[in-house]
Design a protein around this motif. Sequence first.
Motif, PDB file in Angstrom:
ATOM      1  N   PHE A   2       0.853  -1.180   0.000  1.00  0.00           N
ATOM      2  CA  PHE A   2       0.000   0.000   0.000  1.00  0.00           C
ATOM      3  C   PHE A   2       0.885   1.225   0.000  1.00  0.00           C
ATOM      4  CE2 PHE A   2      -2.702  -3.106   2.214  1.00  0.00           C
ATOM      5  CZ  PHE A   2      -3.784  -3.087   1.363  1.00  0.00           C
ATOM      6  N   ASP A   3       0.525   2.172  -0.837  1.00  0.00           N
ATOM      7  CA  ASP A   3       1.267   3.423  -0.898  1.00  0.00           C
ATOM      8  C   ASP A   3       0.284   4.561  -0.681  1.00  0.00           C
ATOM      9  OD1 ASP A   3       3.184   5.337  -1.270  1.00  0.00           O
ATOM     10  OD2 ASP A   3       3.275   5.118  -3.441  1.00  0.00           O
ATOM     11  N   GLY A   4       0.415   5.282   0.419  1.00  0.00           N
ATOM     12  CA  GLY A   4      -0.499   6.375   0.719  1.00  0.00           C
ATOM     13  C   GLY A   4      -1.590   5.943   1.663  1.00  0.00           C
ATOM     14  N   GLN A   5      -2.597   6.809   1.803  1.00  0.00           N
ATOM     15  CA  GLN A   5      -3.706   6.533   2.707  1.00  0.00           C
ATOM     16  C   GLN A   5      -5.019   6.822   2.004  1.00  0.00           C
ATOM     17  OE1 GLN A   5      -2.943   9.079   6.039  1.00  0.00           O
ATOM     18  NE2 GLN A   5      -1.516   7.648   6.976  1.00  0.00           N
ATOM     19  N   LEU A   6      -6.059   6.126   2.449  1.00  0.00           N
ATOM     20  CA  LEU A   6      -7.393   6.395   1.937  1.00  0.00           C
ATOM     21  C   LEU A   6      -8.025   7.524   2.736  1.00  0.00           C
ATOM     22  CD1 LEU A   6      -8.855   2.804   1.480  1.00  0.00           C
ATOM     23  CD2 LEU A   6      -7.974   4.325  -0.275  1.00  0.00           C
ATOM     24  N   ASP A   7      -8.762   8.373   2.056  1.00  0.00           N
ATOM     25  CA  ASP A   7      -9.539   9.421   2.707  1.00  0.00           C
ATOM     26  C   ASP A   7     -10.927   8.856   2.970  1.00  0.00           C
ATOM     27  OD1 ASP A   7     -10.942  11.624   3.548  1.00  0.00           O
ATOM     28  OD2 ASP A   7     -10.456  12.869   1.808  1.00  0.00           O
ATOM     29  N   CYS A  12     -14.182   6.957  -3.142  1.00  0.00           N
ATOM     30  CA  CYS A  12     -13.163   7.026  -4.187  1.00  0.00           C
ATOM     31  C   CYS A  12     -13.212   5.742  -5.003  1.00  0.00           C
ATOM     32  CB  CYS A  12     -11.776   7.235  -3.590  1.00  0.00           C
ATOM     33  SG  CYS A  12     -11.177   5.861  -2.590  1.00  0.00           S
TER      34      CYS A  12
END
Length: 83
Positions: A2-7, A12
């Motif tokens: 996983f790269d980044g985060q979910l808002d 999305c």
Amino acid sequence: EFDGQLDNTKPCVIIVGPHTSNWDFIIGIIARSALGTKIHFLGKHQLFIPPWGWLFRAMGGSPVDRRKYNNLVDGVVLLFQQD
């Protein structure tokens, strides 16, 4: 990975590819669990017939009939609005 985060404050679309084997689905379910968020998915319509159709729907799946034009983008917009 996983790269980044979910808002989690707004919906999305996550596109996962390439789809190379049936293990992709299992890995996706594990990833969904690791993220700890409600995730829906699209799958070929053949997955949603008995005896397993109820299971895929219960897991958040929606069928897509790829044999015909079905205005998929508008259908996904409706899915967003239902949630």
